[in-house]
Write an enzyme that holds these catalytic residues in place. Structure first.
Site, mmCIF file in Angstrom:
data_model
loop_
_atom_site.group_PDB
_atom_site.id
_atom_site.type_symbol
_atom_site.label_atom_id
_atom_site.label_comp_id
_atom_site.label_asym_id
_atom_site.label_seq_id
_atom_site.Cartn_x
_atom_site.Cartn_y
_atom_site.Cartn_z
ATOM 1 N N LYS A 13 0.789 -1.306 0.184
ATOM 2 C CA LYS A 13 0.015 0.062 -0.010
ATOM 3 C C LYS A 13 0.986 1.226 0.073
ATOM 4 O O LYS A 13 1.857 1.272 -0.495
ATOM 5 C CB LYS A 13 -0.856 -0.117 1.190
ATOM 6 C CG LYS A 13 -1.715 -1.288 1.306
ATOM 7 C CD LYS A 13 -2.737 -1.326 2.226
ATOM 8 C CE LYS A 13 -3.423 -2.918 2.294
ATOM 9 N NZ LYS A 13 -4.729 -3.103 2.903
ATOM 10 N N HIS A 94 -8.300 -3.267 -6.174
ATOM 11 C CA HIS A 94 -8.327 -3.273 -4.754
ATOM 12 C C HIS A 94 -9.701 -2.476 -4.052
ATOM 13 O O HIS A 94 -9.997 -1.628 -4.398
ATOM 14 C CB HIS A 94 -7.075 -3.020 -4.139
ATOM 15 C CG HIS A 94 -6.721 -3.233 -2.802
ATOM 16 N ND1 HIS A 94 -7.542 -2.500 -1.793
ATOM 17 C CD2 HIS A 94 -6.041 -3.971 -2.140
ATOM 18 C CE1 HIS A 94 -7.253 -2.818 -0.477
ATOM 19 N NE2 HIS A 94 -6.301 -4.041 -0.755
ATOM 20 N N GLU A 96 -9.550 -0.646 -1.681
ATOM 21 C CA GLU A 96 -9.269 0.902 -1.271
ATOM 22 C C GLU A 96 -9.378 1.681 -2.463
ATOM 23 O O GLU A 96 -9.640 2.953 -2.490
ATOM 24 C CB GLU A 96 -7.834 0.762 -0.558
ATOM 25 C CG GLU A 96 -7.995 0.307 0.894
ATOM 26 C CD GLU A 96 -6.774 -0.253 1.512
ATOM 27 O OE1 GLU A 96 -5.575 -0.140 0.940
ATOM 28 O OE2 GLU A 96 -6.859 -1.036 2.359
ATOM 29 N N GLU A 164 -11.005 -10.681 -0.950
ATOM 30 C CA GLU A 164 -10.558 -9.973 0.106
ATOM 31 C C GLU A 164 -12.114 -9.470 0.721
ATOM 32 O O GLU A 164 -12.328 -8.258 0.448
ATOM 33 C CB GLU A 164 -9.679 -8.798 -0.254
ATOM 34 C CG GLU A 164 -8.252 -9.478 -0.693
ATOM 35 C CD GLU A 164 -7.228 -8.126 -0.739
ATOM 36 O OE1 GLU A 164 -6.385 -8.644 0.117
ATOM 37 O OE2 GLU A 164 -7.544 -7.036 -1.007
ATOM 38 N N GLY A 170 -7.083 -5.021 7.139
ATOM 39 C CA GLY A 170 -6.575 -4.067 8.066
ATOM 40 C C GLY A 170 -7.125 -4.056 9.423
ATOM 41 O O GLY A 170 -6.864 -3.133 10.282
ATOM 42 N N SER A 209 -6.239 -9.441 6.438
ATOM 43 C CA SER A 209 -5.720 -9.801 7.852
ATOM 44 C C SER A 209 -5.145 -11.201 7.649
ATOM 45 O O SER A 209 -5.074 -12.120 8.584
ATOM 46 C CB SER A 209 -6.610 -9.501 8.868
ATOM 47 O OG SER A 209 -6.793 -8.101 8.963
HETATM 48 P P1 PGA Z 1 -4.310 -6.516 5.150
HETATM 49 O O1 PGA Z 1 -4.392 -5.956 3.761
HETATM 50 O O2 PGA Z 1 -3.515 -7.753 5.299
HETATM 51 O O3 PGA Z 1 -3.372 -5.505 5.953
HETATM 52 O O4 PGA Z 1 -5.631 -6.885 6.126
HETATM 53 C C1 PGA Z 1 -4.575 -6.815 2.729
HETATM 54 C C2 PGA Z 1 -5.154 -6.126 1.360
HETATM 55 O O5 PGA Z 1 -5.685 -5.035 1.475
HETATM 56 O O6 PGA Z 1 -4.494 -6.428 0.355
#
Ligand code: PGA
Length: 249
Positions: A13, A94, A96, A164, A170, A209
């Site tokens: 990220k 993704h 995000e 995901e 996160g 996570s």
């Molecule tokens: P994370 O993120 O392992 O920190 O939960 C995974 C991702 O967003 O690809």
């Protein structure tokens, strides 16, 4: 039945720095040792050309690309530019990017097409938000995203799907192996219905996570072909156990 090599990918990220590239030496060594596992790290764009020479044993990738090859798109980067910088893969769609930049399934599909055409392995992310899971619409949501964001497969490069769940990213909360089994089986069915045998070769990663504690149980689930880790990919100490879990599974 197809034997799919496990893939463990790290998504830095907007984290990392030149100094953090020092982590790559140990990660690359662990990747070489885990000969049955593919390993990748996706650092911020500016670090890609610096990461590539340190990558022996692992692939370096981008976290996004534009759908077009060039043009007036301030601040964006094309799949071709990523490839030229030494990237072998790219993440598209993704959650995000979908949330912060309003990326629709159509936009994600166009990005994936551009990435595949540029010869990049393309990790396309899908996943439901918590309300959708609580309401019981999680599988339907993910299958809708798949249908509308996955392009036709091309021979030049490889498509990978990352499931995901947004509520697990996160947060320290993970899907249980049963949750992952349900979703990965549904994704596999959709891929084989659409692409036949080629759909059986597409790897499906779990992300959200994913860490040293839960990786082994998740990777033991049929159709979980590895993981996409964010927070747990930032240091060799956190990431290597995930690679090792994939090697054991
Ligand atoms: P994370 O993120 O392992 O920190 O939960 C995974 C991702 O967003 O690809």
């Amino acid at each position: 039945m197809h034997v799919r090599r496990k893939l463990v990918a790290g998504n830095w990220k907007m984290n990392g720095s030149r100094a953090a590239l020092a982590e790559l030496a140990a990660i690359a060594a662990a990747a070489r040792e885990a000969s049955g596992v593919d390993v990748a790290i996706c650092p911020p764009f500016t670090l890609i050309p610096l990461a590539v020479p340190r990558a022996g044993g692992l692939s370096i990738g981008g976290q996004d690309c534009h759908a077009e090859a060039s043009g007036a798109h301030t601040g964006d980067v094309s799949a071709q530019l990523l490839a030229e910088a030494g990237a072998r893969l790219v993440i598209v769609g993704h959650s995000e990017r979908r949330a912060d930049h309003g990326e629709t399934d159509g936009a994600v599909r166009a990005k994936a097409e551009a990435a595949l055409a540029a010869g990049l392995q393309t990790i396309l992310c899908v996943g439901e938000v918590e309300e959708e899971r609580i309401a019981g619409g999680h599988v339907e949501k993910v299958l809708f995203q798949l249908e509308h964001s996955v392009p036709e497969l091309r021979r030049e490069a490889e498509l990978v799907i990352a499931y995901e769940p947004v509520w697990a990213i996160g947060t320290g909360r993970t899907a249980t192996p049963d949750d992952a089994a349900e979703m990965h089986a549904a994704i596999r069915r959709a891929l084989t219905e659409r692409f036949g045998d080629a759909g059986a070769r597409v790897r499906i990663l779990y992300g959200g996570s994913c860490n040293a504690k839960n990786a082994e149980a998740l990777f033991a689930v049929p159709d979980v072909d590895g993981g996409l880790a964010g927070g747990a990919s930032l240091t060799a100490d956190a990431f290597i156990p995930i690679i090792q879990a994939a090697a054991r599974s």
